[in-house]
Design an enzyme around this catalytic site. Sequence first.
Site, PDB file in Angstrom:
ATOM      1  N   SER A   1       0.836  -1.198   0.000  1.00 31.10           N
ATOM      2  CA  SER A   1       0.000   0.000   0.000  1.00 31.10           C
ATOM      3  C   SER A   1       0.878   1.258   0.000  1.00 31.10           C
ATOM      4  O   SER A   1       1.643   1.454  -0.947  1.00 31.10           O
ATOM      5  CB  SER A   1      -0.952  -0.065   1.202  1.00 31.10           C
TER       6      SER A   1
ATOM      7  N   ASP B   1      -9.030  -5.485  -5.139  1.00 36.01           N
ATOM      8  CA  ASP B   1      -8.527  -4.694  -4.009  1.00 36.01           C
ATOM      9  C   ASP B   1      -9.449  -3.498  -3.788  1.00 36.01           C
ATOM     10  O   ASP B   1      -9.573  -2.639  -4.662  1.00 36.01           O
ATOM     11  CB  ASP B   1      -7.098  -4.220  -4.279  1.00 36.01           C
TER      12      ASP B   1
ATOM     13  N   HIS C   1      -7.485  -6.317   0.376  1.00 33.16           N
ATOM     14  CA  HIS C   1      -6.368  -5.396   0.197  1.00 33.16           C
ATOM     15  C   HIS C   1      -5.053  -6.147   0.310  1.00 33.16           C
ATOM     16  O   HIS C   1      -4.820  -6.849   1.282  1.00 33.16           O
ATOM     17  CB  HIS C   1      -6.453  -4.304   1.265  1.00 33.16           C
TER      18      HIS C   1
END
Length: 518
Positions: free
Chosen positions: A232, A459, A487
């Site tokens: 991320s 995601d 995610h």
Amino acid sequence: MRLSRGLVAVVSGLLLAVSGCTSSDPGSPDSSAASTTPAAPEAEEIAWSDCDEQIQSVIAGTPGSERDILFECGSTQVPITYAEPQGEKLTIFLVRARLATQTDRIGSLVINPGGPGGSGADAAIQRALTMPENVLNRFDLVGFDPRGVGLSTPAVECVPDELKDRVLAAEPRPVSDEQLDDSFALAQEVVDGCTDEYGDALGTFNTTDTARDLDLLREGLGDEQLTFLGWSYGTTLGSTYAELFPDRVRALALDAAVDPDNDPQADAEASAAGLEAGFDAFAANCTSLVAGCPIGAEPRRFVDELLAQAAQAPIPSARAGETRQATPGVVLTAVQAGLYNTSAWPQLAQGLAAARNGDAQGLFSLADAYNGRLQDGTYSNLIDANLAVTCADRDPDTQLAEDEIRALAADWGQRYPLFGAGSAASLYTCSGWEAERTPLPARDAAGAAPILVVGNTGDPVTPLPGAEDMAADLTSAVLLVWQGLGHTSYPKTGCVNDVVNAYLVDLVVPADGATCPL
């Protein structure tokens, strides 16, 4: 990427075991730092101490704790501003995990869990229990708390716990003028508090300087080149490192990429759209269960009705000592938190069902973990650091006017019913930010070794186009796509694990656009 609350508290307790952790006043950064190439500072020695006993006592019984892992805690100092590399310092906190049976060591694998504001030290402890052993057999796993985060000092702490509680409870879908006025006022109160506490020094906590810190850590760890795994926001940090130091890249695995091509408005809309799609995937899974979905045949309608219920009469919690009641803000934060990982979907469904029946305990658990709230009512500095880094990185020329944000809230509230209005309102966050900005550089990382970008078709937080754009922008990058849900992608499925492991260990680069099935 949010991590568990428990280990945050544990790692905090280890600070006494670390030598040389001293706070420094970050002072006022020199605005020339982003536009010049200052003389490279020398890496300071990392002071390591044995914290294995403390960590082992807490992770005992956790899946993976049977591994024969040795933990160390460390600290080192880096310049507050790289425009003055010999000037004042701040302290970076690290955790290193090493298999006792490690053989044929390659070096260190440095990780970043996301956020911004996530604790890399906490992540090193957790990932040591879950990472594939063929990777741990070859690398020391190293996590660090970036500048301003966790146990690195000074940590950004400028949002009082009471104010964080109010932020969590606030209207999550502000569309009326009155609701947006309240949202803007709350955001300004947060910014004003941080400005009063730190002033222009808030500009210190930016990703570009964190990437420079990362290079000093690489040198302090004794590695000629960096091997890095970021999830991320960690993809933003990793790609920034590659842009600044392309010749020092050994391997960069960037999972769930934050889109480098999006401005804040495009990023906020992509987030709203991704979360809506994530909710639909959660709903479809729930209604397909043989045992039946705890929230009925129409999960979206159920959540809408629960939000209305919480607005009319906030929902109490059965947890002993809990005095808060769940407002719509708590309900929707819990929903968002539950969409991050498919493993949390059963907890989310049960928590929503229990809340409908008058007990919001499960929703508070999800929402509090997401925001870094501990059981004693205090918070980690996740929210503070996330705000500081986000605004320090943001180009002020991208800031929207209030009337533009109001128009987007009305539009997105219709197009993305659960998350659109809140995503639009979040664009106000950095409006009052007066500290120095260090906008993220354009990143092509020309001259870097091959970089692996991993994206996920389902995601909900960093949708696949972000990974596609990052892979296209980075000259040497290839893209691996997982047809999965939730995610991030690694280490969740055998196919992705095999590709990423081979890349990290043996530098085997897959074909660009390779796909792994669900």
